[in-house]
Enzyme design. Structure first.
Site, PDB file in Angstrom:
ATOM      1  N   PRO A  11       0.800  -1.218   0.000  1.00 52.84           N
ATOM      2  CA  PRO A  11       0.000   0.000   0.000  1.00 52.84           C
ATOM      3  C   PRO A  11       0.839   1.277   0.000  1.00 52.84           C
ATOM      4  O   PRO A  11       1.886   1.350   0.639  1.00 52.84           O
ATOM      5  CB  PRO A  11      -0.831  -0.107   1.282  1.00 52.84           C
ATOM      6  CG  PRO A  11      -0.097  -1.068   2.145  1.00 52.84           C
ATOM      7  CD  PRO A  11       0.590  -2.015   1.210  1.00 52.84           C
ATOM      8  N   ASN A  12       0.336   2.234  -0.740  1.00 54.03           N
ATOM      9  CA  ASN A  12       0.879   3.587  -0.867  1.00 54.03           C
ATOM     10  C   ASN A  12       2.187   3.672  -1.649  1.00 54.03           C
ATOM     11  O   ASN A  12       2.676   4.772  -1.909  1.00 54.03           O
ATOM     12  CB  ASN A  12       1.049   4.251   0.512  1.00 54.03           C
ATOM     13  CG  ASN A  12      -0.272   4.433   1.197  1.00 54.03           C
ATOM     14  OD1 ASN A  12      -1.199   4.980   0.609  1.00 54.03           O
ATOM     15  ND2 ASN A  12      -0.381   3.963   2.426  1.00 54.03           N
ATOM     16  N   ARG A  19       5.042  10.992  -2.341  1.00 53.10           N
ATOM     17  CA  ARG A  19       4.764  10.749  -0.921  1.00 53.10           C
ATOM     18  C   ARG A  19       6.030  10.911  -0.088  1.00 53.10           C
ATOM     19  O   ARG A  19       6.979  10.157  -0.237  1.00 53.10           O
ATOM     20  CB  ARG A  19       4.227   9.327  -0.751  1.00 53.10           C
ATOM     21  CG  ARG A  19       3.989   8.942   0.684  1.00 53.10           C
ATOM     22  CD  ARG A  19       3.592   7.485   0.795  1.00 53.10           C
ATOM     23  NE  ARG A  19       3.420   7.135   2.193  1.00 53.10           N
ATOM     24  CZ  ARG A  19       3.694   5.959   2.691  1.00 53.10           C
ATOM     25  NH1 ARG A  19       4.159   5.000   1.908  1.00 53.10           N
ATOM     26  NH2 ARG A  19       3.514   5.711   3.972  1.00 53.10           N
ATOM     27  N   TYR A  24      10.991   8.554   1.716  1.00 56.34           N
ATOM     28  CA  TYR A  24      10.935   7.498   0.706  1.00 56.34           C
ATOM     29  C   TYR A  24      11.712   7.804  -0.569  1.00 56.34           C
ATOM     30  O   TYR A  24      11.773   6.960  -1.459  1.00 56.34           O
ATOM     31  CB  TYR A  24       9.472   7.189   0.362  1.00 56.34           C
ATOM     32  CG  TYR A  24       8.697   6.709   1.561  1.00 56.34           C
ATOM     33  CD1 TYR A  24       8.904   5.434   2.079  1.00 56.34           C
ATOM     34  CD2 TYR A  24       7.775   7.528   2.194  1.00 56.34           C
ATOM     35  CE1 TYR A  24       8.209   4.994   3.187  1.00 56.34           C
ATOM     36  CE2 TYR A  24       7.065   7.096   3.311  1.00 56.34           C
ATOM     37  CZ  TYR A  24       7.295   5.835   3.799  1.00 56.34           C
ATOM     38  OH  TYR A  24       6.613   5.387   4.902  1.00 56.34           O
ATOM     39  N   ASN A  75       7.706  -5.797  -0.412  1.00 54.51           N
ATOM     40  CA  ASN A  75       7.598  -4.609   0.430  1.00 54.51           C
ATOM     41  C   ASN A  75       6.122  -4.498   0.758  1.00 54.51           C
ATOM     42  O   ASN A  75       5.337  -3.989  -0.036  1.00 54.51           O
ATOM     43  CB  ASN A  75       8.102  -3.350  -0.279  1.00 54.51           C
ATOM     44  CG  ASN A  75       8.049  -2.132   0.621  1.00 54.51           C
ATOM     45  OD1 ASN A  75       7.368  -2.123   1.641  1.00 54.51           O
ATOM     46  ND2 ASN A  75       8.775  -1.095   0.234  1.00 54.51           N
ATOM     47  N   ALA A  78       2.770  -0.736   5.070  1.00 52.45           N
ATOM     48  CA  ALA A  78       2.196  -0.733   6.422  1.00 52.45           C
ATOM     49  C   ALA A  78       1.641  -2.096   6.820  1.00 52.45           C
ATOM     50  O   ALA A  78       1.565  -2.405   8.014  1.00 52.45           O
ATOM     51  CB  ALA A  78       1.114   0.334   6.523  1.00 52.45           C
ATOM     52  N   GLU A  99      12.199  -9.571   2.414  1.00 54.06           N
ATOM     53  CA  GLU A  99      11.427  -8.399   2.829  1.00 54.06           C
ATOM     54  C   GLU A  99      12.250  -7.152   2.557  1.00 54.06           C
ATOM     55  O   GLU A  99      13.439  -7.103   2.883  1.00 54.06           O
ATOM     56  CB  GLU A  99      11.120  -8.518   4.324  1.00 54.06           C
ATOM     57  CG  GLU A  99      10.378  -7.357   4.916  1.00 54.06           C
ATOM     58  CD  GLU A  99      10.160  -7.503   6.417  1.00 54.06           C
ATOM     59  OE1 GLU A  99       9.605  -6.556   7.003  1.00 54.06           O
ATOM     60  OE2 GLU A  99      10.542  -8.532   7.011  1.00 54.06           O
ATOM     61  N   HIS A 101      12.271  -2.722   2.646  1.00 47.45           N
ATOM     62  CA  HIS A 101      11.687  -1.431   3.031  1.00 47.45           C
ATOM     63  C   HIS A 101      12.620  -0.333   2.563  1.00 47.45           C
ATOM     64  O   HIS A 101      13.842  -0.429   2.746  1.00 47.45           O
ATOM     65  CB  HIS A 101      11.486  -1.337   4.550  1.00 47.45           C
ATOM     66  CG  HIS A 101      10.537  -2.358   5.049  1.00 47.45           C
ATOM     67  ND1 HIS A 101       9.177  -2.247   4.880  1.00 47.45           N
ATOM     68  CD2 HIS A 101      10.754  -3.544   5.673  1.00 47.45           C
ATOM     69  CE1 HIS A 101       8.602  -3.313   5.390  1.00 47.45           C
ATOM     70  NE2 HIS A 101       9.529  -4.114   5.876  1.00 47.45           N
ATOM     71  N   ARG A 108      12.318   4.460  12.924  1.00 47.99           N
ATOM     72  CA  ARG A 108      11.104   5.288  12.787  1.00 47.99           C
ATOM     73  C   ARG A 108      10.177   5.083  13.980  1.00 47.99           C
ATOM     74  O   ARG A 108      10.599   4.609  15.029  1.00 47.99           O
ATOM     75  CB  ARG A 108      10.426   4.961  11.454  1.00 47.99           C
ATOM     76  CG  ARG A 108      11.330   5.371  10.269  1.00 47.99           C
ATOM     77  CD  ARG A 108      10.686   5.256   8.940  1.00 47.99           C
ATOM     78  NE  ARG A 108       9.479   6.081   8.875  1.00 47.99           N
ATOM     79  CZ  ARG A 108       8.533   5.892   7.961  1.00 47.99           C
ATOM     80  NH1 ARG A 108       8.652   4.944   7.058  1.00 47.99           N
ATOM     81  NH2 ARG A 108       7.468   6.655   7.945  1.00 47.99           N
TER      82      ARG A 108
END
Length: 149
Positions: A11-12, A19, A24, A75, A78, A99, A101, A108
């Site tokens: 998502p996103n 964004r 990012y 990825n 969230a 995985e 990111h 964070r």
């Protein structure tokens, strides 16, 4: 044998480049996918990239990998921190997953410190921006080559 790798962007990630570029980066998702296609050619592997904001669609793609792909670069965005369904799909699929990111989630907010993907992933790459995807592709290809020799 050419390995088939599925890259799933959660998502996103379709908003990359717009964004929060301070977190990012400024590269778009299309740019990342283009880079992955080029990297795949040099590694002599096939790569398929998909993006979804829907948890159920991501679960379906992971299930599809059981018969259609040799491994996954994921990825989960969230959903990394919330989705037991994605965790369970990875376990059921049995394919190696790296995985990824873009940001260092450990540096964070505290709610980003827990990953439901990591316990069922072959490895985790975070905080290296778009380079992390290419490194994950390389690592997964190397892992698959070791398994097929």
């Amino acid at each position: 044998m050419t390995h088939r790798i599925l890259v799933i962007h959660g998502p996103n990630l379709n908003m990359l480049g717009r964004r929060e570029p301070g977190i990012y980066g400024s590269q778009t998702l299309a740019g990342i996918d283009t880079d992955l296609a080029a990297a795949a050619r040099t590694l002599d592997i096939e790569v398929t990239c998909r993006q979804s904001n829907a948890e159920g669609e991501i679960v379906g793609w992971i299930q599809e990998a059981l018969d259609a792909f040799d491994g996954i670069v994921l990825n989960a965005g969230a959903y990394t921190h919330t989705s037991i369904a994605i965790h369970d799909a990875i376990r059921a699929c049995g394919k190696p997953v790296i995985e990824v990111h873009l940001s260092n989630t450990a540096a964070r907010e505290s709610f980003r410190h827990v990953s439901h993907v990591s316990p069922v992933a072959l490895g985790v790459i975070m905080g290296l921006g778009p380079l992390g995807y290419r490194l994950a592709l390389q690592a997964l290809a190397a892992h698959l080559d070791r398994g097929s020799s």
